[in-house]
Design a protein around this motif. Sequence first.
Motif, PDB file in Angstrom:
ATOM      1  N   GLN A 100      53.970  49.582  25.065  1.00 58.78           N
ATOM      2  CA  GLN A 100      53.673  50.727  24.220  1.00 58.78           C
ATOM      3  C   GLN A 100      52.312  51.338  24.550  1.00 58.78           C
ATOM      4  N   ALA A 101      52.178  52.615  24.237  1.00 65.56           N
ATOM      5  CA  ALA A 101      50.918  53.329  24.457  1.00 65.56           C
ATOM      6  C   ALA A 101      50.837  54.485  23.461  1.00 65.56           C
ATOM      7  N   PHE A 102      49.608  54.939  23.215  1.00 60.71           N
ATOM      8  CA  PHE A 102      49.382  56.076  22.323  1.00 60.71           C
ATOM      9  C   PHE A 102      48.790  57.219  23.134  1.00 60.71           C
ATOM     10  N   TYR A 103      49.504  58.349  23.169  1.00 58.13           N
ATOM     11  CA  TYR A 103      49.059  59.550  23.878  1.00 58.13           C
ATOM     12  C   TYR A 103      48.468  60.520  22.853  1.00 58.13           C
ATOM     13  N   TYR A 104      47.331  61.110  23.183  1.00 59.58           N
ATOM     14  CA  TYR A 104      46.696  61.994  22.200  1.00 59.58           C
ATOM     15  C   TYR A 104      45.976  63.157  22.873  1.00 59.58           C
ATOM     16  N   ARG A 105      45.861  64.245  22.116  1.00 59.65           N
ATOM     17  CA  ARG A 105      45.148  65.444  22.560  1.00 59.65           C
ATOM     18  C   ARG A 105      43.655  65.255  22.308  1.00 59.65           C
ATOM     19  N   LYS A 106      42.881  65.177  23.372  1.00 58.27           N
ATOM     20  CA  LYS A 106      41.438  64.968  23.243  1.00 58.27           C
ATOM     21  C   LYS A 106      40.768  66.091  22.471  1.00 58.27           C
ATOM     22  N   ASP A 107      41.164  67.334  22.731  1.00 52.88           N
ATOM     23  CA  ASP A 107      40.509  68.457  22.074  1.00 52.88           C
ATOM     24  C   ASP A 107      40.800  68.494  20.576  1.00 52.88           C
ATOM     25  N   LEU A 108      42.033  68.167  20.185  1.00 52.47           N
ATOM     26  CA  LEU A 108      42.381  68.187  18.769  1.00 52.47           C
ATOM     27  C   LEU A 108      41.703  67.043  18.022  1.00 52.47           C
ATOM     28  N   PHE A 109      41.551  65.921  18.692  1.00 53.28           N
ATOM     29  CA  PHE A 109      40.825  64.813  18.066  1.00 53.28           C
ATOM     30  C   PHE A 109      39.354  65.191  17.876  1.00 53.28           C
ATOM     31  N   GLU A 110      38.785  65.840  18.876  1.00 54.28           N
ATOM     32  CA  GLU A 110      37.382  66.240  18.790  1.00 54.28           C
ATOM     33  C   GLU A 110      37.188  67.227  17.643  1.00 54.28           C
ATOM     34  N   GLN A 111      38.099  68.181  17.518  1.00 58.21           N
ATOM     35  CA  GLN A 111      38.002  69.156  16.432  1.00 58.21           C
ATOM     36  C   GLN A 111      38.083  68.501  15.066  1.00 58.21           C
ATOM     37  N   ALA A 112      38.805  67.391  14.988  1.00 60.29           N
ATOM     38  CA  ALA A 112      38.961  66.687  13.710  1.00 60.29           C
ATOM     39  C   ALA A 112      37.841  65.681  13.465  1.00 60.29           C
ATOM     40  N   PRO A 161      45.420  52.427  24.204  1.00 53.70           N
ATOM     41  CA  PRO A 161      46.262  51.308  23.777  1.00 53.70           C
ATOM     42  C   PRO A 161      46.901  51.612  22.425  1.00 53.70           C
ATOM     43  N   MET A 162      48.025  51.025  22.186  1.00 53.89           N
ATOM     44  CA  MET A 162      48.693  51.178  20.896  1.00 53.89           C
ATOM     45  C   MET A 162      47.828  50.547  19.812  1.00 53.89           C
ATOM     46  N   PRO A 163      47.641  51.231  18.676  1.00 49.67           N
ATOM     47  CA  PRO A 163      46.931  50.578  17.581  1.00 49.67           C
ATOM     48  C   PRO A 163      47.677  49.297  17.173  1.00 49.67           C
ATOM     49  N   ALA A 219      48.169  44.211  21.440  1.00 53.61           N
ATOM     50  CA  ALA A 219      49.501  43.761  21.030  1.00 53.61           C
ATOM     51  C   ALA A 219      50.502  44.845  21.391  1.00 53.61           C
ATOM     52  N   SER A 220      51.630  44.442  21.938  1.00 49.62           N
ATOM     53  CA  SER A 220      52.633  45.423  22.333  1.00 49.62           C
ATOM     54  C   SER A 220      54.027  44.831  22.240  1.00 49.62           C
ATOM     55  N   GLY A 221      54.973  45.703  21.941  1.00 46.25           N
ATOM     56  CA  GLY A 221      56.370  45.394  22.113  1.00 46.25           C
ATOM     57  C   GLY A 221      56.810  46.122  23.370  1.00 46.25           C
ATOM     58  N   MET A 222      58.112  46.214  23.568  1.00 49.21           N
ATOM     59  CA  MET A 222      58.637  47.025  24.667  1.00 49.21           C
ATOM     60  C   MET A 222      59.526  48.101  24.072  1.00 49.21           C
ATOM     61  N   LEU A 223      59.240  49.338  24.445  1.00 45.42           N
ATOM     62  CA  LEU A 223      59.994  50.468  23.932  1.00 45.42           C
ATOM     63  C   LEU A 223      60.907  50.950  25.054  1.00 45.42           C
ATOM     64  N   GLY A 224      62.127  50.466  25.044  1.00 49.32           N
ATOM     65  CA  GLY A 224      63.049  50.804  26.116  1.00 49.32           C
ATOM     66  C   GLY A 224      62.869  49.881  27.298  1.00 49.32           C
ATOM     67  N   GLY A 225      62.998  50.419  28.472  1.00 46.01           N
ATOM     68  CA  GLY A 225      62.983  49.622  29.686  1.00 46.01           C
ATOM     69  C   GLY A 225      64.403  49.466  30.178  1.00 46.01           C
ATOM     70  N   ALA A 254      48.769  48.276  32.124  1.00 49.62           N
ATOM     71  CA  ALA A 254      48.672  46.891  32.581  1.00 49.62           C
ATOM     72  C   ALA A 254      48.142  45.987  31.479  1.00 49.62           C
ATOM     73  N   ASP A 255      47.121  46.450  30.771  1.00 49.11           N
ATOM     74  CA  ASP A 255      46.586  45.657  29.666  1.00 49.11           C
ATOM     75  C   ASP A 255      47.636  45.497  28.568  1.00 49.11           C
ATOM     76  N   ALA A 256      48.368  46.566  28.311  1.00 49.55           N
ATOM     77  CA  ALA A 256      49.408  46.496  27.277  1.00 49.55           C
ATOM     78  C   ALA A 256      50.524  45.544  27.688  1.00 49.55           C
ATOM     79  N   ALA A 257      50.888  45.573  28.963  1.00 49.76           N
ATOM     80  CA  ALA A 257      51.966  44.699  29.449  1.00 49.76           C
ATOM     81  C   ALA A 257      51.612  43.231  29.251  1.00 49.76           C
ATOM     82  N   LYS A 258      50.347  42.907  29.463  1.00 53.46           N
ATOM     83  CA  LYS A 258      49.905  41.517  29.275  1.00 53.46           C
ATOM     84  C   LYS A 258      50.037  41.082  27.821  1.00 53.46           C
TER      85      LYS A 258
END
Length: 466
Positions: A179-191, A321-323, A330-336, A406-410
């Motif tokens: 798992q991973a968390f994708y985010y908009r850097k500019d929108l986070f900065e604005q917030a 990384p996923m919160p 900590a991670s599960g597997m989403l699909g694969g 890679a860190d998440a996979a571990k």
Amino acid sequence: MSSPSASRPPLRPAAPTAAPATVPSPGPAARRRALSAAAGLLCTALLAACGSNGGSGDTAAKDDGKPVTLTFWGWAKGTKDVVAAFNSSHPNIKVEYEEIPSGAAGGYAKISNAVKAHNAPDVFNVEYPQLPDFVSQGAVQDITSLAPDSLKSQYLPQAVELTTLGGRTWALPLDASPQAFYYRKDLFEQAGITAPPKTWDEFRTAAQKVKQAEPNTRIATFFPDDPTTFEAMAWQDGAHLFSAKDDAWGVDLNGAGTKPTADYWQQMITDDLVRVQPSFSQPWTASLQKGETAGYLGASWGAGVLKGTLPDAAGKWAVAPMPSRDGSPASGMLGGTTFAVSKDSKKARAAVEFATWATTTPEGIKARIASGTSSAYPAAPALVPVAKDAFKADFYGGQDVYAVFADAAKSIKPNWQWGPAMGATNASLKDAFGKLPQNGTVQGALDTAQQATLAELKNRGLKVGQ
């Protein structure tokens, strides 16, 4: 989400609308083969009976080494390029590839119908959650004799676990999907968010800030059509939805293991801090394009999905990384996804040779990632540097996204078990999650899926434990 695997829309459809297909019940002969396919503890739990193996390892040994033509069905991103590279370097094996809809969008139904009609391809892709279903229905071959320890040792142990049932090998893993968390850097900065959240409490706080900064924007989306996203988050948090003990299946979709995850997301939905929209749908895509959704809770394959979906947003997105509950990795597997050999194929040895090449060689992984459509995280860890070099990370401002993966996979929690009827389980969850915008609840959906799954297992003649 259930896997695009970098391919998910390597493993996933661009706009899935159909419920996950349950593998149709085969005729008596096929069922007898399924019931005698595996051995040991999980065999009795998964297949309800044991006996002599009429499976593949025996059929595979009959390959005579003459030129072979393999038929192959799949949908993972970059697969066409992989097949072309294989064919150009293997004159004695020709792979004829047919791209089919992703599993949940009709691919599994197509494969299952072909198996019943005895005209299935030699090899096909199947995601980890659905593999036990195909095994229990006698649709795939036991390839244990063709998968020695020297081969399996090349794969991430958690991926090997998911392709091993009853001590037997039923498929070869293509990718892991941490798992991973994708985010908009500019929108986070604005917030006023200075760093991506490490805990789920921080994620909630960030969600409040995003909404406060722009009332029409939300931090992420709960996908009612894709139960595997919720399942992966429960997995990450330490839940176990299924277990096999002695000769019975344990089912715990709605117990203490999933309650923290269910309660958290129910509150996020109730407080209007996340969107509730179908994954990869036009509304979801539009919200990303308009900056009305600032993040995406996905998996490693999601990097390729976002890159292909939002070409005009290059440089604005980053991967974190996923919160987790306490902020530790900590991670599960989403699909694969995996490569499985169909039960009637007489070319198992050649099919496994192709699958081995596609999943364990630099040439196979490079061909997939260099297609520009896939961000698959190889199930073979030694090939991660190859994938990293082949993936163009300009969309993420040059970030080393594979280091995050890679860190998440571990941190993928081991000892996870998918159930033997995930088509039925996920169809029930999808229907119940679809009621969330009205008066449904996450816990209510889990309660419904618990009962639906128990009924399906009993209908299949599988014993259910306490």
